[in-house]
Motif scaffolding. Structure first.
Motif: not given
Length: 175
Positions: A1-2, A47, A156-158, A160, A164, A167
């Motif tokens: 996870m980033r 990551d 945590k960076s998701e 899209s 980004a 969370k």
């Protein structure tokens, strides 16, 4: 996870940063960040797996132990990149408590063998990406007043298509 570790902005400082971004939006073309994404990165981890996340949380706890709130004071605007494709940011004055926190955090990460981006620390809040900076002077701008940050968070960076989403995974209160 980033992941990354950051100071969260106090509510008033974040609101005043958003007002600054709105004022800039009239003069600078680019993809402006959503106010809920504003933060001051202390360490970018990239990551990592669950084991490294646990170690990063331990390192954050240890670095923040006995820490005090960090004053956030603006130094002006700056950019990374080219004038026609820049990251536009709000600079934050480096002070002794902020420098010590970053030093302690890096030391705690290194002691646990957690990799992080070791570029020279340049405290800033990203306002816009892919910005095209005008060649003319900007008008007077409403810079945020100094405030104290009290929360250090592992995020945590998701990624899209809309940008980004951050969370929070673990937060430590300073002071």
């Amino acid at each position: 996870m980033r992941t990354f570790i950051a100071l969260e902005l106090p509510d008033n400082f974040a609101a005043e940063t958003a007002a600054l971004a709105r004022a800039l939006h009239d003069h600078v073309d680019g993809r402006f960040m959503k106010p809920e994404t504003y933060h001051l990165t202390l360490a970018f981890l990239g990551d990592i797996d669950e084991r490294e996340l646990g170690l990063a949380i331990e390192a954050t706890d240890a670095a923040c132990e006995g820490g005090w709130p960090i004053e956030l004071s603006c130094t002006g605007l700056g950019t990374f990149g080219r004038k026609n494709d820049a990251t536009l940011w709000l600079g934050i004055q480096i002070n002794d408590p902020l420098a010590q926190l970053v030093f302690d955090l890096q030391g705690q990460l290194e002691a646990r063998d957690v990799s992080y981006d070791a570029k020279m620390f340049k405290p800033h809040i990203t306002l816009a990406r892919r910005a095209r900076i005008p060649r003319v002077a900007l008008p007077d701008l409403p810079f945020p007043r100094a405030e104290y940050a009290t929360r250090v968070t592992v995020f945590k960076s998701e990624l899209s298509p809309e940008g980004a989403v951050y969370k929070p995974l673990h937060t430590v209160e300073l002071g």
